[in-house]
Design a protein around this motif. Structure first.
Motif, PDB file in Angstrom:
ATOM      1  N   TRP A  33       0.827  -1.210   0.000  1.00  0.00           N
ATOM      2  CA  TRP A  33       0.000   0.000   0.000  1.00  0.00           C
ATOM      3  C   TRP A  33       0.864   1.264   0.000  1.00  0.00           C
ATOM      4  O   TRP A  33       1.917   1.322   0.622  1.00  0.00           O
ATOM      5  N   GLY A  36       0.799   6.518   3.391  1.00  0.00           N
ATOM      6  CA  GLY A  36      -0.383   7.269   3.813  1.00  0.00           C
ATOM      7  C   GLY A  36      -1.703   6.638   3.432  1.00  0.00           C
ATOM      8  O   GLY A  36      -2.757   7.213   3.699  1.00  0.00           O
ATOM      9  N   CYS A  37      -1.688   5.466   2.834  1.00  0.00           N
ATOM     10  CA  CYS A  37      -2.941   4.806   2.445  1.00  0.00           C
ATOM     11  C   CYS A  37      -3.736   4.430   3.684  1.00  0.00           C
ATOM     12  O   CYS A  37      -3.183   3.965   4.674  1.00  0.00           O
ATOM     13  N   GLY A  40      -4.061   0.538   5.661  1.00  0.00           N
ATOM     14  CA  GLY A  40      -3.222   0.068   6.762  1.00  0.00           C
ATOM     15  C   GLY A  40      -3.863   0.257   8.137  1.00  0.00           C
ATOM     16  O   GLY A  40      -4.034  -0.705   8.878  1.00  0.00           O
ATOM     17  N   PRO A  41      -4.263   1.501   8.490  1.00  0.00           N
ATOM     18  CA  PRO A  41      -4.898   1.680   9.796  1.00  0.00           C
ATOM     19  C   PRO A  41      -6.212   0.899   9.949  1.00  0.00           C
ATOM     20  O   PRO A  41      -6.535   0.436  11.035  1.00  0.00           O
ATOM     21  N   PHE A  43      -6.891  -1.981   8.537  1.00  0.00           N
ATOM     22  CA  PHE A  43      -6.475  -3.372   8.705  1.00  0.00           C
ATOM     23  C   PHE A  43      -5.973  -3.591  10.131  1.00  0.00           C
ATOM     24  O   PHE A  43      -6.314  -4.583  10.785  1.00  0.00           O
ATOM     25  N   SER A  44      -5.188  -2.625  10.627  1.00  0.00           N
ATOM     26  CA  SER A  44      -4.639  -2.801  11.959  1.00  0.00           C
ATOM     27  C   SER A  44      -5.738  -2.750  13.021  1.00  0.00           C
ATOM     28  O   SER A  44      -5.751  -3.549  13.950  1.00  0.00           O
ATOM     29  N   LEU A  47      -7.505  -6.104  12.976  1.00  0.00           N
ATOM     30  CA  LEU A  47      -6.755  -7.157  13.666  1.00  0.00           C
ATOM     31  C   LEU A  47      -6.861  -6.981  15.179  1.00  0.00           C
ATOM     32  O   LEU A  47      -7.035  -7.950  15.912  1.00  0.00           O
ATOM     33  N   ARG A  48      -6.802  -5.725  15.645  1.00  0.00           N
ATOM     34  CA  ARG A  48      -6.913  -5.499  17.084  1.00  0.00           C
ATOM     35  C   ARG A  48      -8.307  -5.892  17.576  1.00  0.00           C
ATOM     36  O   ARG A  48      -8.463  -6.440  18.661  1.00  0.00           O
ATOM     37  N   VAL A 189     -10.459   6.267   9.531  1.00  0.00           N
ATOM     38  CA  VAL A 189      -9.195   5.714  10.027  1.00  0.00           C
ATOM     39  C   VAL A 189      -8.689   6.456  11.263  1.00  0.00           C
ATOM     40  O   VAL A 189      -7.853   5.943  11.986  1.00  0.00           O
ATOM     41  N   LEU A 190      -9.194   7.663  11.484  1.00  0.00           N
ATOM     42  CA  LEU A 190      -8.778   8.392  12.678  1.00  0.00           C
ATOM     43  C   LEU A 190      -9.423   7.823  13.936  1.00  0.00           C
ATOM     44  O   LEU A 190      -8.963   8.068  15.033  1.00  0.00           O
ATOM     45  N   HIS A 191     -10.522   7.086  13.771  1.00  0.00           N
ATOM     46  CA  HIS A 191     -11.275   6.583  14.915  1.00  0.00           C
ATOM     47  C   HIS A 191     -10.909   5.128  15.184  1.00  0.00           C
ATOM     48  O   HIS A 191     -11.771   4.251  15.241  1.00  0.00           O
ATOM     49  N   GLY A 192      -9.602   4.908  15.326  1.00  0.00           N
ATOM     50  CA  GLY A 192      -9.099   3.534  15.441  1.00  0.00           C
ATOM     51  C   GLY A 192      -9.702   2.762  16.592  1.00  0.00           C
ATOM     52  O   GLY A 192      -9.998   1.578  16.469  1.00  0.00           O
ATOM     53  N   ARG A 193      -9.897   3.441  17.710  1.00  0.00           N
ATOM     54  CA  ARG A 193     -10.403   2.702  18.874  1.00  0.00           C
ATOM     55  C   ARG A 193     -11.887   2.368  18.715  1.00  0.00           C
ATOM     56  O   ARG A 193     -12.305   1.259  19.007  1.00  0.00           O
ATOM     57  N   PRO A 216      -8.325   7.366   3.455  1.00  0.00           N
ATOM     58  CA  PRO A 216      -7.747   8.135   2.354  1.00  0.00           C
ATOM     59  C   PRO A 216      -7.042   7.241   1.335  1.00  0.00           C
ATOM     60  O   PRO A 216      -6.444   6.234   1.690  1.00  0.00           O
TER      61      PRO A 216
END
Ligand code: SF4
Ligand code: SF4
Ligand code: SF4
Lengths: 290, 96
Positions: A33, A36-37, A40-41, A43-44, A47-48, A189-193, A216
């Protein structure tokens, strides 16, 4: 202290153990990727969420379709399947029906799930099939060079709409809800939690769960719309509002007003498998589990 | 530590502390972690990793509060924090 971190780096051969490394095929990282794609976030966080849900990883599988997001199946260290274009959901459905013990996660992009695979999506939602579907929505076809998709905002520029997109995009949570999904959420993606918690909730419930993630695509979408990746993120920060249980009809992601995020739908309706067992395998029905 | 409103229990609740680690060769230099670290622990760096990107520099390691936000926003699995034990005394010293 930066110095000590550096020294530790060297003692481990320049490599440190990331908390998600056990769930990654680390020999394939760095992934393909772009810098800045948003995949990734997403996907992470997925997984979490899978880890936090405590499901048995030995019976958890990930299915992806085609596209940049579709590559995720190749990076996760679970049983995973990279299917043909648009067919992640029917593939996952078949797998779930053949082996109801599996926890099946579909991780794919907006083009794969809602354009070529749109028909499969609505029918899996209608059946309340026991799947968790995570859609990375980057508003265009990234992998093939940035063509307009079913999610491209009105008047946005893409390679196939150089003067702006004349069409109107799907409102994905509304589509999912109208088709029958029993769990619907949208994050960025900013709201990961929050995203992680939605994935966790989706993994431990029955029925069809759908999570849209705004992400993005700086290389193919951002560049043509003069949006630097940090500007897109800033937009997710200032131009969004969290409204859990908002009516799906007011969730159009483009247009005026802030983008609404949250957990919109979480209802209990019998899932496909329990209905099927009741009707055709009554000897299994009282078990109530898969 | 600077607060815009000092919590009533600031004296008794110890702040978490973290140590942030960068797996430099995975980084693609997007800068998200630098922009979004709430404590401004990270900064742009001049040096290159083996792919030719600039990984973030841990400029203020002692300020990390182990919030994991950098870990969450990083597209590359290239940065993470681990908790380090702290005593409430250390916090007070900091605040002073
Ligand atoms: S083309 Fe877009 S979606 Fe695909 S990897 Fe690059 S930034 Fe991500
Ligand atoms: S864990 Fe939080 S405070 Fe520490 S470096 Fe990362 S973002 Fe900054
Ligand atoms: S977020 Fe990750 S890839 Fe981006 S600069 Fe920070 S460590 Fe590098």
């Amino acid at each position: 202290m930066a110095q000590t971190a550096k020294k530790q780096d060297q003692t481990t051969g320049g490599f440190e153990h990331h908390p998600l490394d056990d769930l990654l095929r680390t020999d394939r990282i760095p992934h393909i990727w772009c810098p800045g794609c948003g995949i990734g976030p997403t996907f992470s966080a997925t997984l979490r969420g899978i880890l936090a849900s405590g499901v048995d990883l030995g019976s958890t599988v990930m299915v992806s379709g085609i596209g940049c997001s579709g590559r995720a199946a190749g990076y996760v260290k679970l049983d995973s399947y990279h299917t043909t274009h648009g067919r992640a959901i029917p593939f996952a459905t078949g797998m779930k029906l053949a082996n109801p013990k599996l926890n099946v996660v579909v991780f794919s992009g907006d083009g794969d799930l809602f354009a070529i695979g749109g028909n499969h999506f609505i029918h899996a939602a209608r059946r309340n099939m026991d799947l968790t579907v995570i859609c990375v929505n980057n508003l265009n076809y990234g992998m093939t060079g940035g063509q307009a998709a079913a999610t491209t905002p009105h008047m946005a520029k893409t390679t196939t709409t150089p003067k702006g997109n004349p069409e109107r995009p799907f409102n994905l949570p509304l589509l999912a809800f109208a088709a029958g999904a029993t769990f619907v959420a949208r994050w960025t993606v900013l709201h990961g939690r929050d995203l992680m918690e939605s994935v966790q909730a989706a993994m431990t419930r029955r029925g069809f769960s759908f999570i849209e993630v705004l992400a993005p695509c700086p290389i193919n979408y951002g560049r043509r719309n003069k949006e630097l990746p940090l500007v897109t993120l800033r937009n997710y920060q200032v131009n969004t509002i969290i409204k859990n249980e908002a009516s799906p009809a007011e969730l159009a992601a483009s247009g005026s007003g802030p983008i609404v995020l949250g957990r919109f739908v979480d209802e209990n309706r019998e899932s496909f498998l329990s209905q099927y067992d009741k009707t055709y395998r009554p000897q299994l029905a009282p078990a109530g589990k898969e | 530590m600077n607060y815009w409103r000092v919590p009533l229990d600031a004296e008794v609740i110890p702040l978490t502390r973290g140590q942030v680690h960068v797996v430099e060769d995975r980084c693609k230099g997007c800068g998200y972690c630098i922009a979004y670290c709430p404590k401004k622990v990270l900064a742009p760096s001049e040096h290159y990793n083996k792919k030719g990107y600039h990984p973030p520099l841990v400029a203020k390691p002692a300020d990390c509060v182990n919030c994991h936000y950098c870990e969450s926003i990083c597209p590359e699995f290239a940065i993470f924090s681990v908790e380090i034990p702290c005593s409430p005394d250390a916090d007070r010293k900091d605040a002073a």
